[in-house]
Design a protein around this motif. Structure first.
Motif, PDB file in Angstrom:
ATOM      1  N   MET A   1       0.769  -1.044  -0.082  1.00  0.00           N
ATOM      2  CA  MET A   1       0.134  -0.009   0.030  1.00  0.00           C
ATOM      3  C   MET A   1       0.704   1.192   0.008  1.00  0.00           C
ATOM      4  SD  MET A   1      -2.810  -1.032   3.022  1.00  0.00           S
ATOM      5  CE  MET A   1      -3.586   0.373   2.946  1.00  0.00           C
ATOM      6  N   VAL A   2       0.256   2.417  -0.546  1.00  0.00           N
ATOM      7  CA  VAL A   2       1.154   3.657  -0.561  1.00  0.00           C
ATOM      8  C   VAL A   2       0.467   4.471   0.540  1.00  0.00           C
ATOM      9  CG1 VAL A   2       1.845   5.624  -1.975  1.00  0.00           C
ATOM     10  CG2 VAL A   2       1.591   3.456  -3.019  1.00  0.00           C
ATOM     11  N   GLY A   3       1.498   5.280   1.118  1.00  0.00           N
ATOM     12  CA  GLY A   3       0.883   6.155   1.970  1.00  0.00           C
ATOM     13  C   GLY A   3       2.103   7.095   2.434  1.00  0.00           C
ATOM     14  N   ASN A   4       1.731   8.012   3.532  1.00  0.00           N
ATOM     15  CA  ASN A   4       2.589   9.224   3.907  1.00  0.00           C
ATOM     16  C   ASN A   4       3.550   8.835   5.317  1.00  0.00           C
ATOM     17  OD1 ASN A   4       2.105  11.091   1.920  1.00  0.00           O
ATOM     18  ND2 ASN A   4       0.102  11.156   2.936  1.00  0.00           N
TER      19      ASN A   4
ATOM     20  N   SER B   1       6.532  17.792  12.426  1.00  0.00           N
ATOM     21  CA  SER B   1       6.056  19.000  11.874  1.00  0.00           C
ATOM     22  C   SER B   1       5.070  19.025  10.828  1.00  0.00           C
ATOM     23  CB  SER B   1       7.304  19.642  11.491  1.00  0.00           C
ATOM     24  OG  SER B   1       7.927  19.097  10.367  1.00  0.00           O
ATOM     25  N   LYS B   2       4.701  17.603  10.825  1.00  0.00           N
ATOM     26  CA  LYS B   2       3.721  17.410   9.884  1.00  0.00           C
ATOM     27  C   LYS B   2       3.680  17.229   8.513  1.00  0.00           C
ATOM     28  CE  LYS B   2       0.494  16.648  13.255  1.00  0.00           C
ATOM     29  NZ  LYS B   2       1.344  16.825  14.556  1.00  0.00           N
ATOM     30  N   ARG B   3       4.891  17.332   8.117  1.00  0.00           N
ATOM     31  CA  ARG B   3       5.592  17.114   6.590  1.00  0.00           C
ATOM     32  C   ARG B   3       5.516  15.724   6.206  1.00  0.00           C
ATOM     33  NH1 ARG B   3      11.056  19.463   4.320  1.00  0.00           N
ATOM     34  NH2 ARG B   3      10.089  21.621   4.900  1.00  0.00           N
ATOM     35  N   ARG B   4       4.875  15.749   5.229  1.00  0.00           N
ATOM     36  CA  ARG B   4       4.512  14.473   4.510  1.00  0.00           C
ATOM     37  C   ARG B   4       5.346  14.141   3.342  1.00  0.00           C
ATOM     38  NH1 ARG B   4       0.192  16.318   7.317  1.00  0.00           N
ATOM     39  NH2 ARG B   4      -1.319  14.863   7.760  1.00  0.00           N
ATOM     40  N   VAL B   5       5.944  12.676   3.451  1.00  0.00           N
ATOM     41  CA  VAL B   5       6.678  12.160   2.514  1.00  0.00           C
ATOM     42  C   VAL B   5       6.035  10.899   2.032  1.00  0.00           C
ATOM     43  CG1 VAL B   5       8.980  11.440   1.863  1.00  0.00           C
ATOM     44  CG2 VAL B   5       8.856  13.274   3.553  1.00  0.00           C
ATOM     45  N   LYS B   6       5.753  10.509   0.709  1.00  0.00           N
ATOM     46  CA  LYS B   6       5.364   9.378   0.061  1.00  0.00           C
ATOM     47  C   LYS B   6       6.279   8.339   0.492  1.00  0.00           C
ATOM     48  CE  LYS B   6       1.482  10.122  -2.228  1.00  0.00           C
ATOM     49  NZ  LYS B   6       0.384   9.559  -2.019  1.00  0.00           N
ATOM     50  N   ARG B   7       5.722   7.071   0.974  1.00  0.00           N
ATOM     51  CA  ARG B   7       6.301   5.884   1.215  1.00  0.00           C
ATOM     52  C   ARG B   7       5.419   4.613   0.992  1.00  0.00           C
ATOM     53  NH1 ARG B   7       6.127   3.490   7.422  1.00  0.00           N
ATOM     54  NH2 ARG B   7       6.370   1.841   6.035  1.00  0.00           N
ATOM     55  N   LYS B   8       6.120   3.558   1.279  1.00  0.00           N
ATOM     56  CA  LYS B   8       5.345   2.288   0.718  1.00  0.00           C
ATOM     57  C   LYS B   8       5.235   1.379   2.152  1.00  0.00           C
ATOM     58  CE  LYS B   8       6.069   0.281  -3.154  1.00  0.00           C
ATOM     59  NZ  LYS B   8       6.650  -0.274  -4.565  1.00  0.00           N
ATOM     60  N   PHE B   9       4.071   0.959   2.308  1.00  0.00           N
ATOM     61  CA  PHE B   9       3.787  -0.250   3.295  1.00  0.00           C
ATOM     62  C   PHE B   9       3.844  -1.624   2.797  1.00  0.00           C
ATOM     63  CE2 PHE B   9       1.900   3.666   4.785  1.00  0.00           C
ATOM     64  CZ  PHE B   9       2.306   3.707   6.155  1.00  0.00           C
ATOM     65  N   ASN B  10       5.147  -2.393   2.739  1.00  0.00           N
ATOM     66  CA  ASN B  10       5.153  -3.647   2.136  1.00  0.00           C
ATOM     67  C   ASN B  10       4.361  -4.792   3.189  1.00  0.00           C
ATOM     68  OD1 ASN B  10       6.663  -3.117   0.123  1.00  0.00           O
ATOM     69  ND2 ASN B  10       8.481  -2.938   1.161  1.00  0.00           N
ATOM     70  N   VAL B  11       4.058  -5.841   2.259  1.00  0.00           N
ATOM     71  CA  VAL B  11       3.305  -6.985   2.981  1.00  0.00           C
ATOM     72  C   VAL B  11       4.279  -7.836   3.648  1.00  0.00           C
ATOM     73  CG1 VAL B  11       1.777  -8.966   2.640  1.00  0.00           C
ATOM     74  CG2 VAL B  11       1.754  -6.831   1.151  1.00  0.00           C
ATOM     75  N   ASN B  12       4.074  -8.498   4.780  1.00  0.00           N
ATOM     76  CA  ASN B  12       4.888  -9.540   5.363  1.00  0.00           C
ATOM     77  C   ASN B  12       4.939 -10.681   4.745  1.00  0.00           C
ATOM     78  OD1 ASN B  12       6.305 -10.465   7.528  1.00  0.00           O
ATOM     79  ND2 ASN B  12       4.957 -10.611   9.042  1.00  0.00           N
ATOM     80  N   LEU B  13       5.646 -11.003   3.723  1.00  0.00           N
ATOM     81  CA  LEU B  13       5.754 -12.087   2.856  1.00  0.00           C
ATOM     82  C   LEU B  13       6.679 -13.075   3.214  1.00  0.00           C
ATOM     83  CD1 LEU B  13       5.012 -10.685  -0.645  1.00  0.00           C
ATOM     84  CD2 LEU B  13       3.438 -11.960   0.752  1.00  0.00           C
ATOM     85  N   PHE B  14       6.260 -14.502   3.006  1.00  0.00           N
ATOM     86  CA  PHE B  14       7.226 -15.641   3.166  1.00  0.00           C
ATOM     87  C   PHE B  14       7.246 -16.379   2.235  1.00  0.00           C
ATOM     88  CE2 PHE B  14       5.659 -14.079   7.440  1.00  0.00           C
ATOM     89  CZ  PHE B  14       6.952 -13.830   8.104  1.00  0.00           C
TER      90      PHE B  14
END
Length: 80
Positions: free
Chosen positions: A13-16, A21-34
C-alpha cells in the motif's frame, strides 16, 4: 516476482510518512511475505507459495486444499 500474497491477494500500500512538524513524504507499506512450502496431500507433493502472515493463518485455519481453492476462485493464483 511481485510482492503479492498468493492466498489473500495482499499487496503493498502507498501512504505518507508524517514527521513531527506534519511534513508528509510518500512511502510504501510492504506486506509481511514468506516463501513457504506446504504439503499438498491430494497430489502427494510439496508446493511452495509466497504467502503473508495472514495467509499462513488462513491455511492453518481452513487447510491447504480449501485455501488454494478459494484463492483460485478469487484469481490470486492459477491452477495448481
Amino acid at each position: 516476482m511481485s510482492r503479492v500474497c498468493q492466498i489473500t491477494g495482499k499487496r503493498a500500500m502507498v501512504g505518507n510518512t508524517v514527521s513531527h512538524s506534519k511534513r508528509r513524504v510518500k512511502r510504501k507499506f510492504n506486506v509481511n511475505l514468506f516463501k513457504k512450502k506446504f504439503y499438498y496431500p491430494e497430489e502427494n507433493r510439496w508446493i511452495e507459495l509466497t504467502v503473508s502472515a495472514a495467509g499462513i493463518r488462513t491455511i492453518n485455519k481452513k487447510g491447504v486444499k480449501a485455501a488454494l481453492q478459494e484463492a483460485q476462485e478469487k484469481g490470486f493464483i492459477e491452477k495448481i
